[in-house]
Design an enzyme around this catalytic site. Structure first.
Site, short mmCIF file in Angstrom:
data_model
loop_
_atom_site.label_atom_id
_atom_site.label_comp_id
_atom_site.label_asym_id
_atom_site.label_seq_id
_atom_site.Cartn_x
_atom_site.Cartn_y
_atom_site.Cartn_z
N ASP A 186 1.59 10.93 -23.72
CA ASP A 186 1.00 10.12 -22.65
C ASP A 186 -0.05 10.97 -21.93
O ASP A 186 0.26 11.75 -21.03
CB ASP A 186 2.09 9.66 -21.68
N HIS A 191 -1.99 12.19 -14.43
CA HIS A 191 -1.03 13.30 -14.37
C HIS A 191 -1.71 14.66 -14.48
O HIS A 191 -1.02 15.68 -14.56
CB HIS A 191 0.01 13.13 -15.48
C1 LIG Z 1 -1.45 2.33 -20.78
C2 LIG Z 1 -0.02 2.16 -21.07
C3 LIG Z 1 0.85 1.58 -19.99
C4 LIG Z 1 0.97 2.43 -18.80
C5 LIG Z 1 2.44 2.80 -18.51
C6 LIG Z 1 2.57 3.87 -17.50
C7 LIG Z 1 1.94 5.19 -17.95
C8 LIG Z 1 2.34 6.37 -17.11
O1 LIG Z 1 1.47 7.46 -17.45
C9 LIG Z 1 2.24 6.05 -15.64
C10 LIG Z 1 3.19 6.82 -14.84
O2 LIG Z 1 4.04 7.55 -15.28
S1 LIG Z 1 3.07 6.57 -13.12
C11 LIG Z 1 4.30 7.67 -12.46
C12 LIG Z 1 5.64 7.06 -12.26
N1 LIG Z 1 5.63 5.96 -11.36
C13 LIG Z 1 5.48 6.11 -10.02
O3 LIG Z 1 5.30 7.20 -9.52
C14 LIG Z 1 5.54 4.85 -9.18
C15 LIG Z 1 6.44 5.07 -8.00
N2 LIG Z 1 6.54 3.84 -7.23
C16 LIG Z 1 5.73 3.55 -6.22
O4 LIG Z 1 4.83 4.33 -5.89
C17 LIG Z 1 5.96 2.25 -5.48
O5 LIG Z 1 7.29 1.80 -5.75
C18 LIG Z 1 4.97 1.10 -5.89
C19 LIG Z 1 3.53 1.55 -5.62
C20 LIG Z 1 5.15 0.78 -7.37
C21 LIG Z 1 5.29 -0.11 -5.05
O6 LIG Z 1 5.30 0.25 -3.71
P1 LIG Z 1 4.66 -0.71 -2.61
O7 LIG Z 1 3.26 -1.05 -3.00
O8 LIG Z 1 4.87 -0.05 -1.28
O9 LIG Z 1 5.51 -2.02 -2.78
P2 LIG Z 1 6.61 -2.58 -1.81
O10 LIG Z 1 5.93 -3.18 -0.60
O11 LIG Z 1 7.66 -1.56 -1.57
O12 LIG Z 1 7.26 -3.74 -2.66
C22 LIG Z 1 6.61 -4.97 -2.91
C23 LIG Z 1 7.50 -5.77 -3.83
O13 LIG Z 1 7.55 -5.12 -5.12
C24 LIG Z 1 8.90 -4.71 -5.41
N3 LIG Z 1 8.83 -3.35 -6.01
C25 LIG Z 1 8.49 -2.21 -5.37
N4 LIG Z 1 8.53 -1.19 -6.26
C26 LIG Z 1 8.93 -1.69 -7.46
C27 LIG Z 1 9.18 -1.12 -8.72
N5 LIG Z 1 9.04 0.19 -8.96
N6 LIG Z 1 9.57 -1.93 -9.72
C28 LIG Z 1 9.74 -3.27 -9.51
N7 LIG Z 1 9.51 -3.88 -8.30
C29 LIG Z 1 9.12 -3.08 -7.29
C30 LIG Z 1 9.65 -4.70 -4.08
O14 LIG Z 1 11.03 -4.92 -4.26
C31 LIG Z 1 8.96 -5.82 -3.35
O15 LIG Z 1 9.48 -7.05 -3.84
P3 LIG Z 1 10.16 -8.06 -2.81
O16 LIG Z 1 9.04 -8.42 -1.88
O17 LIG Z 1 10.63 -9.18 -3.69
O18 LIG Z 1 11.24 -7.27 -2.15
#
Ligand SMILES: CCCCCCC[C@@H](O)CC(=O)SCCNC(=O)CCNC(=O)[C@H](O)C(C)(C)COP(=O)(O)OP(=O)(O)OC[C@H]1O[C@@H](n2cnc3c(N)ncnc32)[C@H](O)[C@@H]1OP(=O)(O)O
Length: 287
Positions: A186, A191
């Site tokens: 990846d 990253h």
């Molecule tokens: C090209 C090929 C494909 C690519 C695949 C990926 C490739 C990789 O290289 C990428 C990575 O590895 S990225 C690194 C790992 N991931 C992260 O670091 C993300 C961490 N998460 C965040 O930052 C926040 O949760 C965030 C930003 C995700 C959400 O936070 P907020 O914007 O503050 O949202 P929030 O207001 O808390 O919530 C809104 C509604 O969304 C739901 N929710 C939140 N986080 C979720 C999550 N992780 N998964 C599922 N649902 C989620 C909340 O429950 C909320 O829903 P509701 O209103 O119904 O309660």
């Protein structure tokens, strides 16, 4: 709109051939800090962490590295707006082969509407000539793609743990953790590249979600499952907050026989949530 729901959900499953070698397994383990632990870092009597499934056949030499973003039937989203939001892996065999080949079938199972974002749920079923090997369910956060009036979806998390954790494990990540982990295939610049990370809204490059996930799997195996990867049969988690390489993962575990509830936080940032609604399913010691 870059996500065409009908097209995405009704597209026929795609198949892809995967092949991996012992070398890929050794690199995966080393990128998770296996160091001089020979059962992870040497080919003789090699044990394979079940989370290796998530990079098997995706290696840097597989020539299948997404550069610009996520392009699937009905989906075309720029890489700067994508985050890994959740992951479940379920093993269908006692052990993952350290070298092998298999066929992967991929379908878009759901597109959830979170308002500010869409969550695209991809299911991969992987099987070889002897039958099913593993199932991976990957949730991808696509910022700015929500608000289409769809279902917000539900997540397959565990029951909320009660009381104090039965175990707390601290795992230090290293400053070069993401630079090493990306060699598993990846190459997302999020990253590695500070400018790209800034364009995606982060102060610095962040760790791959699957790197934190793999570190958690290894810590659970090493400390709670007698160091036997074959005892870990399923791991699921929501990626709730980013990790900067060098930070610590504090893993709280509520263990009830073969069911573990997990929560991972970052102690350097006031225990900010990293992995939530996480669980593991294990086999008992004699298995
Ligand atoms: C090209 C090929 C494909 C690519 C695949 C990926 C490739 C990789 O290289 C990428 C990575 O590895 S990225 C690194 C790992 N991931 C992260 O670091 C993300 C961490 N998460 C965040 O930052 C926040 O949760 C965030 C930003 C995700 C959400 O936070 P907020 O914007 O503050 O949202 P929030 O207001 O808390 O919530 C809104 C509604 O969304 C739901 N929710 C939140 N986080 C979720 C999550 N992780 N998964 C599922 N649902 C989620 C909340 O429950 C909320 O829903 P509701 O209103 O119904 O309660």
């Amino acid at each position: 709109m870059p996500i065409d729901l009908d097209k995405a959900l009704n597209a026929p499953p795609r198949t892809q051939q995967l092949a991996w070698t012992t070398r890929d397994v050794l690199l995966y383990h080393l990128s998770l800090g296996s160091g001089s632990s020979l059962r992870y870092s040497y080919e003789r009597d090699l044990e394979v962490l079940p989370t290796f499934a998530l990079v098997a056949g995706q290696g840097i030499s597989a020539g299948d590295i997404p550069a610009e973003g996520l392009t699937l039937p009905g989906v075309d989203v720029d890489l700067r707006r994508l985050l890994h939001a959740g992951q479940v892996v379920t093993l269908h065999r006692d052990r993952l082969p350290a070298a092998g080949s298999a066929e992967r079938t991929t379908r878009i199972a759901e597109v959830q509407d979170k308002g500010k974002a869409a969550v695209i749920v991809l299911v991969h079923e992987v099987a070889d000539a002897d039958g099913p090997l593993w199932t991976s369910t990957m949730s991808i956060w696509a910022r700015g793609e929500g608000g289409f009036g769809g279902d917000p979806g539900t997540e397959p998390g565990p029951k909320k743990p009660e009381g104090d954790p039965t175990h707390v494990l601290d795992v230090a990540t290293t400053d070069d953790q993401a630079l090493l982990y990306r060699l598993n295939g990846d190459l997302n610049p999020l990253h590695a590249d500070p400018e790209f990370a800034a364009a995606a809204g982060f102060d610095a490059p962040i760790l791959h979600g699957l790197a934190s996930y793999g570190l958690v799997a290894k810590a659970v195996v090493d400390h709670l499952l007698d160091g036997r990867p074959a005892r870990l049969r399923e791991l699921g988690a929501r990626f709730a907050g980013p990790v900067i390489p060098g930070e610590t993962l504090r893993i709280s575990v509520w263990q009830q026989e073969n069911e573990l509830a997990l929560r991972v936080t970052c102690p350097e940032r006031d225990d900010a949530a990293v992995l939530t609604d996480a669980w593991a399913r294990t086999t008992s010691g004699g298995a």
